[in-house]
Enzyme design. Structure first.
Site, PDB file in Angstrom:
ATOM      1  CG  PHE A 165       0.179   0.545  -5.086  1.00  0.00           C
ATOM      2  CD1 PHE A 165       0.480   0.562  -6.435  1.00  0.00           C
ATOM      3  CD2 PHE A 165      -0.066  -0.671  -4.485  1.00  0.00           C
ATOM      4  CE1 PHE A 165       0.539  -0.618  -7.176  1.00  0.00           C
ATOM      5  CE2 PHE A 165      -0.008  -1.863  -5.200  1.00  0.00           C
ATOM      6  CZ  PHE A 165       0.294  -1.838  -6.554  1.00  0.00           C
ATOM      7  CD  GLU A 166       0.217   7.048   1.443  1.00  0.00           C
ATOM      8  OE1 GLU A 166       0.490   6.037   2.116  1.00  0.00           O
ATOM      9  OE2 GLU A 166      -0.340   8.048   1.917  1.00  0.00           O
ATOM     10  NE  ARG A 167       7.028   5.760   1.212  1.00  0.00           N
ATOM     11  CZ  ARG A 167       7.417   4.793   2.007  1.00  0.00           C
ATOM     12  NH1 ARG A 167       8.060   3.756   1.529  1.00  0.00           N
ATOM     13  NH2 ARG A 167       7.193   4.863   3.294  1.00  0.00           N
ATOM     14  CB  THR A 213      -0.909   0.015   1.252  1.00  0.00           C
ATOM     15  OG1 THR A 213      -1.656  -1.188   1.294  1.00  0.00           O
ATOM     16  CG2 THR A 213      -1.861   1.197   1.238  1.00  0.00           C
ATOM     17  CG  LEU A 242       1.184  10.547  -2.267  1.00  0.00           C
ATOM     18  CD1 LEU A 242       1.732  10.530  -0.855  1.00  0.00           C
ATOM     19  CD2 LEU A 242      -0.008  11.469  -2.370  1.00  0.00           C
TER      20      LEU A 242
END
Ligand SMILES: Cc1cc2nc3c(=O)[nH]c(=O)nc-3n(C[C@H](O)[C@H](O)[C@H](O)COP(=O)(O)OP(=O)(O)OC[C@H]3O[C@@H](n4cnc5c(N)ncnc54)[C@H](O)[C@@H]3O)c2cc1C
Length: 439
Positions: free
Chosen positions: A233-235, A230, A238
């Site tokens: 995918f966030e980094r 997760t 963003l």
């Protein structure tokens, strides 16, 4: 059972194909729910996902072009938010087929909104030090603990929850990852108001909250690995500007109240929520150059210098993202690049804040806290973007923190890319219950 609809593209030109599909399918008079049902089940909502799971097997670059084509066509884009950005891709990697069927459909059709129940008052950068506890009770788990900074928790139907399931194991090992129903008596969501005036995130108190064993994602005590998927995918999203996913035109889920509204109305408003001064958060050099010209500040050498810096950082970030996409398409990885992209985003946001406020001059000390105030402020000052600039300036402290702080990104680059020594610590092998804790 997998979804069996055939969603593969046939012409080899996905942009032409999606335009064709939109011509026959987009109808502004549909409700948001009806439109997202059409878009999501067709595979065009997330065309980069596998065709067996509501996608079209397209590359990331093709996916970006398809998204652009949907926006250019004037149709309402795919549901935004953390479901599509984080929960869906994580479940696609770690979920069972039954879990993919249960969760992914509702994500692509916008039926359910998600939040991320990771951070706790005592566990942010040191996320593996989390204290929320899940204890097995028959076919269910009982969860107790507190989460914090939960973006969108007040409108979420489901939460990506990490909780400790075995305190006898070292802290990274005894954690499990669940998809928990947010709308139950054991979960209390308390909004946290930010200095922008908005309340985008929340404290979440879990008191004997319940989650089924069939909602355990990625296996028992394997939650740290799943959570890292997760976070990855966030980094990467963003750094690539995906933070805006959380601010999509219409909000998904049963709580936000957009599903029964007319889809065309969200497109007509150009996505401006709340009226008056759209946020300039993440503003490009181009937008701020226009603002400098409009305010008679384009010849100011200090402002020109900062705009040039902003343009330069923007170009470096763009090339980094192109490198990252090319590497991903070739099935390769460039270690540290997502972290560098995130650091560049932080720099862009800080510099945008500084130059935006410098252009606004004394007006930059004024801020409006709700939609009516924003309209009134823009009108009174004759500066149509002022409330957007001050909002961006006040929110600019957030991006260098969320998704892993700047310092944490540098630690990762130092340790995993440059091979510098790791921080000293004895917590890797010690059972979590024996570690010293605050309070
Ligand atoms: C806008 C926003 C939205 C967010 N949304 C969510 C969400 O939806 N869900 C969720 O779970 N969380 C969310 N967060 C929380 C976010 O992930 C945490 O704030 C972040 O991980 C930092 O943790 P912390 O606030 O506890 O700070 P701490 O971890 O207490 O850090 C405090 C300071 O110490 C520094 N520091 C800490 N450890 C080290 C180290 N080892 N080396 C060097 N410096 C260090 C940090 O860089 C920071 O400057 C959000 C945060 C923000 C600002």
């Amino acid at each position: 059972m997998t979804d069996t609809a055939d969603r593969t593209t046939t012409s080899g030109d996905p942009v032409a194909e999606v335009k064709d599909w939109l011509a026959g399918s987009w109808d502004p008079d549909l409700t948001v729910a009806e439109w997202w049902e059409r878009l999501g089940t067709s595979g065009w909502a997330v065309p980069t996902w596998p065709s067996a799971w509501f996608g079209k097997d397209l590359s990331r670059a093709e996916g970006v072009r398809v998204q652009q084509a949907i926006a250019d066509f004037g149709a309402l884009p795919a549901p935004g938010g953390l479901g599509l950005m984080l929960a869906g891709p994580t479940i696609a990697v770690h979920g069972t087929d039954e879990q993919k069927q249960r969760y992914l459909r509702d994500i692509v059709t916008g039926q359910r909104a998600w939040c991320q129940l990771f951070s706790e008052p005592g566990a942010g950068s040191d996320l593996a030090g989390l204290n929320a506890r899940a204890v097995k009770d028959g076919d269910e788990w009982i969860v107790n603990g507190q989460k914090v900074w939960t973006s969108g928790g007040h409108v979420a139907d489901l939460g990506m929850l990490i909780a400790r399931t075995d305190p006898d194991q070292p802290k990274h090992s005894g954690i499990s990852y669940f998809a928990i129903d947010m709308r139950q008596p054991g979960i209390e969501v308390v909004p946290l108001r930010e200095m922008t005036g908005r309340a985008l995130f929340n404290e979440v108190f879990l008191t004997d909250a319940r989650v089924g064993d069939d909602a355990l994602i990625g296996g028992l005590n394997n939650g740290w690995r799943v959570a890292n998927t997760t976070l990855m995918f966030e980094r990467s999203s963003l750094g690539a500007g995906g933070g805006s996913a959380a601010a999509s035109l219409a909000s998904p889920g049963q709580v936000a109240g957009d599903l029964d509204k007319r889809a065309g109305d969200f497109v007509a408003t150009g996505g401006r929520r709340g009226g008056g001064g759209g946020t300039l958060f993440g503003a490009s050099a181009k937008g701020l150059i226009g603002l400098a010209k409009g305010n008679g500040k384009a010849a100011d050498p200090s402002i020109r210098q900062k705009l040039m810096q902003l343009h330069t950082i923007g170009e470096v970030a763009r090339f980094n993202n192109l490198r990252l996409k090319a590497a991903m398409q070739a099935g390769k990885d460039i270690p540290g690049l997502p972290n560098i992209s995130k650091l560049l985003m932080s720099s862009t946001v800080r510099l945008s804040r500084d130059v935006g406020l410098e252009i606004s001059g004394a007006y930059g000390t004024l801020h409006a806290y709700d939609a009516d105030e924003r309209k009134a402020l823009d009108k009174a000052t004759g500066q149509p973007f002022l409330s957007g600039i001050t909002e961006m300036a006040l929110f600019a402290q957030g991006p260098p923190i969320y998704g892993g702080t700047d310092q944490v990104q540098r630690n990762i680059i130092g340790e995993r890319v440059l091979g510098l020594p790791k921080e000293p610590g004895f917590d890797k092998a010690t059972p979590f219950k024996d570690l010293p804790k605050n309070g």
